[in-house]
Design a protein around this motif. Sequence first.
Motif, PDB file in Angstrom:
ATOM      1  N   MET A 159     -63.917  18.898 -45.834  1.00 18.01           N
ATOM      2  CA  MET A 159     -63.558  17.562 -45.342  1.00 18.01           C
ATOM      3  C   MET A 159     -62.145  17.151 -45.753  1.00 18.01           C
ATOM      4  O   MET A 159     -61.526  16.303 -45.113  1.00 18.01           O
ATOM      5  N   LEU A 160     -61.602  17.777 -46.811  1.00 19.49           N
ATOM      6  CA  LEU A 160     -60.219  17.502 -47.214  1.00 19.49           C
ATOM      7  C   LEU A 160     -59.214  18.421 -46.531  1.00 19.49           C
ATOM      8  O   LEU A 160     -58.011  18.308 -46.750  1.00 19.49           O
ATOM      9  N   GLY A 161     -59.701  19.332 -45.697  1.00 18.10           N
ATOM     10  CA  GLY A 161     -58.795  20.194 -44.954  1.00 18.10           C
ATOM     11  C   GLY A 161     -58.140  21.271 -45.792  1.00 18.10           C
ATOM     12  O   GLY A 161     -57.045  21.739 -45.454  1.00 18.10           O
ATOM     13  N   MET A 162     -58.798  21.690 -46.872  1.00 16.80           N
ATOM     14  CA  MET A 162     -58.264  22.784 -47.686  1.00 16.80           C
ATOM     15  C   MET A 162     -58.610  24.131 -47.076  1.00 16.80           C
ATOM     16  O   MET A 162     -57.841  25.086 -47.168  1.00 16.80           O
ATOM     17  N   THR A 163     -59.793  24.229 -46.469  1.00 16.02           N
ATOM     18  CA  THR A 163     -60.232  25.478 -45.864  1.00 16.02           C
ATOM     19  C   THR A 163     -59.684  25.589 -44.446  1.00 16.02           C
ATOM     20  O   THR A 163     -59.384  24.593 -43.789  1.00 16.02           O
ATOM     21  N   GLN A 164     -59.557  26.798 -43.979  1.00 13.88           N
ATOM     22  CA  GLN A 164     -59.058  27.072 -42.636  1.00 13.88           C
ATOM     23  C   GLN A 164     -60.052  27.974 -41.903  1.00 13.88           C
ATOM     24  O   GLN A 164     -60.779  28.745 -42.510  1.00 13.88           O
ATOM     25  N   GLY A 165     -60.072  27.872 -40.586  1.00 14.99           N
ATOM     26  CA  GLY A 165     -60.910  28.755 -39.784  1.00 14.99           C
ATOM     27  C   GLY A 165     -62.378  28.399 -39.769  1.00 14.99           C
ATOM     28  O   GLY A 165     -63.204  29.180 -39.301  1.00 14.99           O
ATOM     29  N   PHE A 166     -62.745  27.242 -40.299  1.00 13.67           N
ATOM     30  CA  PHE A 166     -64.138  26.790 -40.292  1.00 13.67           C
ATOM     31  C   PHE A 166     -64.170  25.407 -39.682  1.00 13.67           C
ATOM     32  O   PHE A 166     -63.778  24.430 -40.314  1.00 13.67           O
ATOM     33  N   SER A 167     -64.609  25.309 -38.423  1.00 15.07           N
ATOM     34  CA  SER A 167     -64.580  24.032 -37.717  1.00 15.07           C
ATOM     35  C   SER A 167     -65.855  23.778 -36.924  1.00 15.07           C
ATOM     36  O   SER A 167     -65.832  23.683 -35.694  1.00 15.07           O
ATOM     37  N   PRO A 168     -66.999  23.664 -37.596  1.00 15.40           N
ATOM     38  CA  PRO A 168     -68.234  23.340 -36.881  1.00 15.40           C
ATOM     39  C   PRO A 168     -68.177  21.922 -36.323  1.00 15.40           C
ATOM     40  O   PRO A 168     -67.381  21.093 -36.773  1.00 15.40           O
ATOM     41  N   ARG A 169     -69.017  21.643 -35.360  1.00 17.31           N
ATOM     42  CA  ARG A 169     -69.017  20.339 -34.702  1.00 17.31           C
ATOM     43  C   ARG A 169     -69.220  19.187 -35.685  1.00 17.31           C
ATOM     44  O   ARG A 169     -68.642  18.113 -35.528  1.00 17.31           O
ATOM     45  N   PHE A 170     -70.029  19.423 -36.736  1.00 19.51           N
ATOM     46  CA  PHE A 170     -70.372  18.323 -37.642  1.00 19.51           C
ATOM     47  C   PHE A 170     -69.259  17.978 -38.628  1.00 19.51           C
ATOM     48  O   PHE A 170     -69.327  16.963 -39.318  1.00 19.51           O
ATOM     49  N   LEU A 171     -68.231  18.807 -38.733  1.00 19.83           N
ATOM     50  CA  LEU A 171     -67.202  18.604 -39.756  1.00 19.83           C
ATOM     51  C   LEU A 171     -66.114  17.643 -39.288  1.00 19.83           C
ATOM     52  O   LEU A 171     -65.477  17.868 -38.265  1.00 19.83           O
ATOM     53  N   ARG A 172     -65.908  16.576 -40.050  1.00 19.99           N
ATOM     54  CA  ARG A 172     -64.764  15.691 -39.836  1.00 19.99           C
ATOM     55  C   ARG A 172     -63.781  15.898 -40.985  1.00 19.99           C
ATOM     56  O   ARG A 172     -64.151  15.765 -42.144  1.00 19.99           O
ATOM     57  N   ARG A 173     -62.544  16.226 -40.647  1.00 15.37           N
ATOM     58  CA  ARG A 173     -61.518  16.435 -41.676  1.00 15.37           C
ATOM     59  C   ARG A 173     -60.810  15.108 -41.944  1.00 15.37           C
ATOM     60  O   ARG A 173     -60.245  14.508 -41.039  1.00 15.37           O
ATOM     61  N   TYR A 174     -60.844  14.675 -43.193  1.00 16.77           N
ATOM     62  CA  TYR A 174     -60.246  13.397 -43.568  1.00 16.77           C
ATOM     63  C   TYR A 174     -58.821  13.549 -44.104  1.00 16.77           C
ATOM     64  O   TYR A 174     -58.161  12.552 -44.385  1.00 16.77           O
ATOM     65  N   ALA A 175     -58.367  14.771 -44.274  1.00 14.42           N
ATOM     66  CA  ALA A 175     -57.007  15.028 -44.744  1.00 14.42           C
ATOM     67  C   ALA A 175     -56.633  16.457 -44.365  1.00 14.42           C
ATOM     68  O   ALA A 175     -57.477  17.240 -43.912  1.00 14.42           O
ATOM     69  N   ASP A 176     -55.357  16.783 -44.530  1.00 14.19           N
ATOM     70  CA  ASP A 176     -54.877  18.147 -44.311  1.00 14.19           C
ATOM     71  C   ASP A 176     -54.244  18.641 -45.603  1.00 14.19           C
ATOM     72  O   ASP A 176     -53.034  18.816 -45.700  1.00 14.19           O
ATOM     73  N   LEU A 177     -55.084  18.815 -46.629  1.00 11.74           N
ATOM     74  CA  LEU A 177     -54.555  19.236 -47.924  1.00 11.74           C
ATOM     75  C   LEU A 177     -53.968  20.637 -47.879  1.00 11.74           C
ATOM     76  O   LEU A 177     -53.065  20.954 -48.656  1.00 11.74           O
ATOM     77  N   ASN A 178     -54.442  21.462 -46.968  1.00  7.82           N
ATOM     78  CA  ASN A 178     -53.860  22.790 -46.830  1.00  7.82           C
ATOM     79  C   ASN A 178     -52.380  22.675 -46.477  1.00  7.82           C
ATOM     80  O   ASN A 178     -51.530  23.333 -47.091  1.00  7.82           O
ATOM     81  N   GLY A 179     -52.079  21.809 -45.511  1.00  5.32           N
ATOM     82  CA  GLY A 179     -50.681  21.607 -45.112  1.00  5.32           C
ATOM     83  C   GLY A 179     -49.864  20.956 -46.209  1.00  5.32           C
ATOM     84  O   GLY A 179     -48.725  21.367 -46.482  1.00  5.32           O
ATOM     85  N   ILE A 180     -50.438  19.928 -46.848  1.00  7.17           N
ATOM     86  CA  ILE A 180     -49.721  19.212 -47.906  1.00  7.17           C
ATOM     87  C   ILE A 180     -49.437  20.132 -49.080  1.00  7.17           C
ATOM     88  O   ILE A 180     -48.310  20.162 -49.616  1.00  7.17           O
ATOM     89  N   MET A 181     -50.415  20.909 -49.482  1.00  5.79           N
ATOM     90  CA  MET A 181     -50.246  21.800 -50.628  1.00  5.79           C
ATOM     91  C   MET A 181     -49.276  22.933 -50.315  1.00  5.79           C
ATOM     92  O   MET A 181     -48.435  23.302 -51.150  1.00  5.79           O
ATOM     93  N   THR A 182     -49.376  23.482 -49.115  1.00  8.00           N
ATOM     94  CA  THR A 182     -48.471  24.563 -48.726  1.00  8.00           C
ATOM     95  C   THR A 182     -47.018  24.089 -48.725  1.00  8.00           C
ATOM     96  O   THR A 182     -46.124  24.787 -49.219  1.00  8.00           O
ATOM     97  N   GLU A 183     -46.799  22.880 -48.201  1.00  7.93           N
ATOM     98  CA  GLU A 183     -45.443  22.333 -48.177  1.00  7.93           C
ATOM     99  C   GLU A 183     -44.923  22.075 -49.588  1.00  7.93           C
ATOM    100  O   GLU A 183     -43.779  22.413 -49.918  1.00  7.93           O
ATOM    101  N   ALA A 184     -45.763  21.490 -50.436  1.00 12.44           N
ATOM    102  CA  ALA A 184     -45.342  21.183 -51.802  1.00 12.44           C
ATOM    103  C   ALA A 184     -45.026  22.466 -52.584  1.00 12.44           C
ATOM    104  O   ALA A 184     -44.006  22.545 -53.292  1.00 12.44           O
ATOM    105  N   ILE A 185     -45.878  23.457 -52.447  1.00  8.56           N
ATOM    106  CA  ILE A 185     -45.658  24.713 -53.163  1.00  8.56           C
ATOM    107  C   ILE A 185     -44.415  25.414 -52.630  1.00  8.56           C
ATOM    108  O   ILE A 185     -43.638  26.009 -53.396  1.00  8.56           O
TER     109      ILE A 185
END
Length: 273
Positions: free
Chosen positions: A228-254
């Motif tokens: 739900m925080l958007g850390m994982t990638q490639g897993f997008s079932p219908r029931f999942l709502r992503r409330y953030a894109d931490l993968n993008g934020i963390m990748t940019e920061a690093i």
Amino acid sequence: MAGYLISDTRKVTTHRFIEMKQKGEKISMLTSYDYTTAGIVDRAGVDCILVGDSASNVMVGNTTTLPMTVDQMIYHARSVMRAVNRALVVCDMPFGSYQADCYDGVRNAIRIMKESGCDALKLEGGIEIIDTIKRILDAGIPVMGHLGLTPQSINKFGTYTVRAKEEAEAEKLLSDAKALDEVGCFGVVLEKIPAKLASMVSKEISVPTIGIGAGNGTDGQVLVVADMLGMTQGFSPRFLRRYADLNGIMTEAIGHYVDDVKNGDFPNEKESY
């Protein structure tokens, strides 16, 4: 803004779980597996934290939950408990820790509770494990049930598709839910089943239902925190709502950090002794 909807800061208990259902108050639940994340989740006002065997996927990189051991679940649950003040903490009993016989299940349940300090345990299954659940309850340990898609049985099902779409399986699930309610479980997770069936089950039993991929008719909802925080990638079932894109934020920061180290900008004079 953390916990802005939460005015009651009392510790959430299994008794309050049932109270929340009786009052029509929806129950929020997320997974956590470590001290830092659990502290954030708790301070944000989540009612229940599940130390899920999904740590096998999220933390270790396994394709199923099956490899998780009792020792590993104790480690994760103990880490979470150190951070939590308000949320009810439920720990999964991993595959192989209760399926062999009820005595083995009770021994492992007692050990997890003693060594982790968690508030309750969650077991997958219905009528087939009802004797084990009863004995664990008799030992004074609160139990949450789990029906529908039960990931520990993935090799039996052979797929992660929606469960209980056919009438026979739906009837068995309802029967299992009633049995879990009657034996004394304080709640039941309903995973990936038709919304109409989940709503029916929620009305038929006295304890709260927590849905994941089971529609909005359950008494609460649970998601995997990394999903739900958007850390994982490639897993997008219908029931999942992503409330953030931490993968993008963390990748940019690093990436910025790497650049600053490479060009000598970090550390600067103010960041040195």
